[in-house]
Scaffold this motif. Structure first.
Motif, PDB file in Angstrom:
ATOM      1  N   ALA A   1       0.845  -1.192   0.000  1.00  0.00           N
ATOM      2  CA  ALA A   1       0.000   0.000   0.000  1.00  0.00           C
ATOM      3  C   ALA A   1       0.881   1.244   0.000  1.00  0.00           C
ATOM      4  CB  ALA A   1      -0.897   0.009   1.236  1.00  0.00           C
ATOM      5  N   GLU A   2       0.352   2.317  -0.532  1.00  0.00           N
ATOM      6  CA  GLU A   2       1.086   3.576  -0.544  1.00  0.00           C
ATOM      7  C   GLU A   2       1.397   4.011   0.884  1.00  0.00           C
ATOM      8  OE1 GLU A   2       0.435   8.144  -2.037  1.00  0.00           O
ATOM      9  OE2 GLU A   2      -0.686   6.550  -3.021  1.00  0.00           O
ATOM     10  N   GLY A   3       2.641   4.427   1.128  1.00  0.00           N
ATOM     11  CA  GLY A   3       3.042   4.922   2.439  1.00  0.00           C
ATOM     12  C   GLY A   3       3.351   3.852   3.461  1.00  0.00           C
ATOM     13  N   ASP A   4       3.503   2.588   3.040  1.00  0.00           N
ATOM     14  CA  ASP A   4       3.748   1.510   4.013  1.00  0.00           C
ATOM     15  C   ASP A   4       5.207   1.406   4.463  1.00  0.00           C
ATOM     16  OD1 ASP A   4       4.952   0.283   1.814  1.00  0.00           O
ATOM     17  OD2 ASP A   4       3.392  -1.248   1.607  1.00  0.00           O
ATOM     18  N   GLU A   5       6.068   2.259   3.915  1.00  0.00           N
ATOM     19  CA  GLU A   5       7.491   2.312   4.266  1.00  0.00           C
ATOM     20  C   GLU A   5       8.263   1.052   3.875  1.00  0.00           C
ATOM     21  OE1 GLU A   5       8.314   3.800   8.198  1.00  0.00           O
ATOM     22  OE2 GLU A   5       7.287   5.673   7.771  1.00  0.00           O
ATOM     23  N   LEU A   6       7.818   0.373   2.829  1.00  0.00           N
ATOM     24  CA  LEU A   6       8.578  -0.768   2.322  1.00  0.00           C
ATOM     25  C   LEU A   6       9.971  -0.318   1.916  1.00  0.00           C
ATOM     26  CD1 LEU A   6       8.563  -3.775   1.384  1.00  0.00           C
ATOM     27  CD2 LEU A   6       8.175  -2.847  -0.894  1.00  0.00           C
ATOM     28  N   GLY A   7      10.978  -1.052   2.355  1.00  0.00           N
ATOM     29  CA  GLY A   7      12.347  -0.792   1.957  1.00  0.00           C
ATOM     30  C   GLY A   7      13.058   0.276   2.744  1.00  0.00           C
TER      31      GLY A   7
ATOM     32  N   LEU B   1       5.134  -0.254   8.383  1.00  0.00           N
ATOM     33  CA  LEU B   1       3.736   0.158   8.455  1.00  0.00           C
ATOM     34  C   LEU B   1       2.805  -0.794   7.703  1.00  0.00           C
ATOM     35  CD1 LEU B   1       4.020   4.043   8.155  1.00  0.00           C
ATOM     36  CD2 LEU B   1       3.750   2.644  10.201  1.00  0.00           C
ATOM     37  N   CYS B   2       3.325  -1.887   7.192  1.00  0.00           N
ATOM     38  CA  CYS B   2       2.472  -2.892   6.543  1.00  0.00           C
ATOM     39  C   CYS B   2       1.562  -3.534   7.586  1.00  0.00           C
ATOM     40  CB  CYS B   2       3.310  -3.987   5.891  1.00  0.00           C
ATOM     41  SG  CYS B   2       4.080  -3.500   4.348  1.00  0.00           S
ATOM     42  N   GLU B   3       0.451  -4.032   7.107  1.00  0.00           N
ATOM     43  CA  GLU B   3      -0.483  -4.713   7.994  1.00  0.00           C
ATOM     44  C   GLU B   3      -0.088  -6.179   8.109  1.00  0.00           C
ATOM     45  OE1 GLU B   3      -2.766  -2.920   9.620  1.00  0.00           O
ATOM     46  OE2 GLU B   3      -2.098  -1.166   8.505  1.00  0.00           O
ATOM     47  N   GLY B   4       0.345  -6.594   9.293  1.00  0.00           N
ATOM     48  CA  GLY B   4       0.604  -7.997   9.575  1.00  0.00           C
ATOM     49  C   GLY B   4      -0.657  -8.581  10.189  1.00  0.00           C
ATOM     50  N   ALA B   5      -0.583  -9.016  11.420  1.00  0.00           N
ATOM     51  CA  ALA B   5      -1.750  -9.554  12.113  1.00  0.00           C
ATOM     52  C   ALA B   5      -2.602  -8.455  12.740  1.00  0.00           C
ATOM     53  CB  ALA B   5      -1.303 -10.540  13.189  1.00  0.00           C
ATOM     54  N   ALA B   6      -2.086  -7.229  12.793  1.00  0.00           N
ATOM     55  CA  ALA B   6      -2.813  -6.111  13.393  1.00  0.00           C
ATOM     56  C   ALA B   6      -2.383  -4.815  12.709  1.00  0.00           C
ATOM     57  CB  ALA B   6      -2.524  -6.043  14.890  1.00  0.00           C
ATOM     58  N   GLU B   7      -3.074  -3.733  13.006  1.00  0.00           N
ATOM     59  CA  GLU B   7      -2.775  -2.449  12.388  1.00  0.00           C
ATOM     60  C   GLU B   7      -1.336  -2.015  12.673  1.00  0.00           C
ATOM     61  OE1 GLU B   7      -4.457   2.115  12.295  1.00  0.00           O
ATOM     62  OE2 GLU B   7      -5.571   0.590  13.381  1.00  0.00           O
ATOM     63  N   ALA B   8      -0.608  -1.642  11.614  1.00  0.00           N
ATOM     64  CA  ALA B   8       0.777  -1.172  11.699  1.00  0.00           C
ATOM     65  C   ALA B   8       1.684  -2.129  12.467  1.00  0.00           C
ATOM     66  CB  ALA B   8       0.846   0.236  12.290  1.00  0.00           C
ATOM     67  N   SER B   9       1.394  -3.412  12.381  1.00  0.00           N
ATOM     68  CA  SER B   9       2.238  -4.395  13.069  1.00  0.00           C
ATOM     69  C   SER B   9       3.539  -4.638  12.322  1.00  0.00           C
ATOM     70  CB  SER B   9       1.486  -5.710  13.272  1.00  0.00           C
ATOM     71  OG  SER B   9       1.039  -6.226  12.040  1.00  0.00           O
ATOM     72  N   GLY B  10       3.579  -4.323  11.040  1.00  0.00           N
ATOM     73  CA  GLY B  10       4.792  -4.463  10.255  1.00  0.00           C
ATOM     74  C   GLY B  10       4.992  -5.866   9.711  1.00  0.00           C
ATOM     75  N   VAL B  11       5.862  -5.942   8.712  1.00  0.00           N
ATOM     76  CA  VAL B  11       6.166  -7.201   8.046  1.00  0.00           C
ATOM     77  C   VAL B  11       7.629  -7.176   7.633  1.00  0.00           C
ATOM     78  CG1 VAL B  11       5.637  -8.668   6.040  1.00  0.00           C
ATOM     79  CG2 VAL B  11       3.803  -7.418   7.149  1.00  0.00           C
ATOM     80  N   VAL B  12       8.283  -8.341   7.679  1.00  0.00           N
ATOM     81  CA  VAL B  12       9.613  -8.516   7.087  1.00  0.00           C
ATOM     82  C   VAL B  12       9.463  -9.551   5.982  1.00  0.00           C
ATOM     83  CG1 VAL B  12      11.976  -9.321   7.450  1.00  0.00           C
ATOM     84  CG2 VAL B  12      10.877  -7.887   9.169  1.00  0.00           C
ATOM     85  N   TYR B  13      10.016  -9.239   4.817  1.00  0.00           N
ATOM     86  CA  TYR B  13       9.949 -10.118   3.654  1.00  0.00           C
ATOM     87  C   TYR B  13      11.325 -10.698   3.364  1.00  0.00           C
ATOM     88  CZ  TYR B  13       5.524  -7.798   2.662  1.00  0.00           C
ATOM     89  OH  TYR B  13       4.251  -7.297   2.746  1.00  0.00           O
ATOM     90  N   LEU B  14      11.355 -11.955   2.946  1.00  0.00           N
ATOM     91  CA  LEU B  14      12.581 -12.605   2.485  1.00  0.00           C
ATOM     92  C   LEU B  14      12.404 -12.964   1.028  1.00  0.00           C
ATOM     93  CD1 LEU B  14      15.339 -14.042   2.782  1.00  0.00           C
ATOM     94  CD2 LEU B  14      14.051 -16.081   3.454  1.00  0.00           C
ATOM     95  N   GLU B  15      13.342 -12.499   0.201  1.00  0.00           N
ATOM     96  CA  GLU B  15      13.381 -12.873  -1.211  1.00  0.00           C
ATOM     97  C   GLU B  15      14.685 -13.613  -1.466  1.00  0.00           C
ATOM     98  OE1 GLU B  15      11.576 -10.036  -4.194  1.00  0.00           O
ATOM     99  OE2 GLU B  15      12.335  -8.680  -2.638  1.00  0.00           O
ATOM    100  N   LEU B  16      14.581 -14.741  -2.122  1.00  0.00           N
ATOM    101  CA  LEU B  16      15.756 -15.538  -2.454  1.00  0.00           C
ATOM    102  C   LEU B  16      16.277 -15.145  -3.826  1.00  0.00           C
ATOM    103  CD1 LEU B  16      14.437 -19.008  -1.222  1.00  0.00           C
ATOM    104  CD2 LEU B  16      15.860 -17.363   0.020  1.00  0.00           C
ATOM    105  N   GLY B  17      17.601 -15.071  -3.947  1.00  0.00           N
ATOM    106  CA  GLY B  17      18.232 -14.665  -5.194  1.00  0.00           C
ATOM    107  C   GLY B  17      18.240 -15.764  -6.238  1.00  0.00           C
TER     108      GLY B  17
END
Length: 86
Positions: free
Chosen positions: A8-14, A37-53
């Protein structure tokens, strides 16, 4: 160049990233990306993503191999990331 767009716009990804990782031991660089600021299990709970190369081109972060959501409201998981060796 590697470009990722968020959920979403403004989620502070990256705003935080950890590079030079090889999580799966294949010799390719992997990437952890915080989204406080991504939505995890609750509002503004945040998320960490793993991408494999290998990582290339433009894509949505929704295609990441692993999505680790924060659990409590306003916990902002992913606000800070650090690389460690075990």
């Amino acid at each position: 160049a590697v470009v990722r767009w968020g959920e979403a716009e403004g989620d502070e990804l990256g705003k935080t990233i950890a590079t030079d990782l090889d999580v799966d031991g294949d010799g390719q660089a992997d990437l952890l990306t915080g989204c406080s600021l991504c939505e995890g299990a609750a509002e503004a709970s945040g998320v960490v993503y793993l991408e494999l190369g290998p990582l290339t081109g433009e894509a949505s972060i929704a295609g990441a191999e692993l999505r680790l959501p924060g659990e409590g409201p306003y916990t902002h998981l992913g606000r800070a990331l650090a690389q460690i060796s075990l």
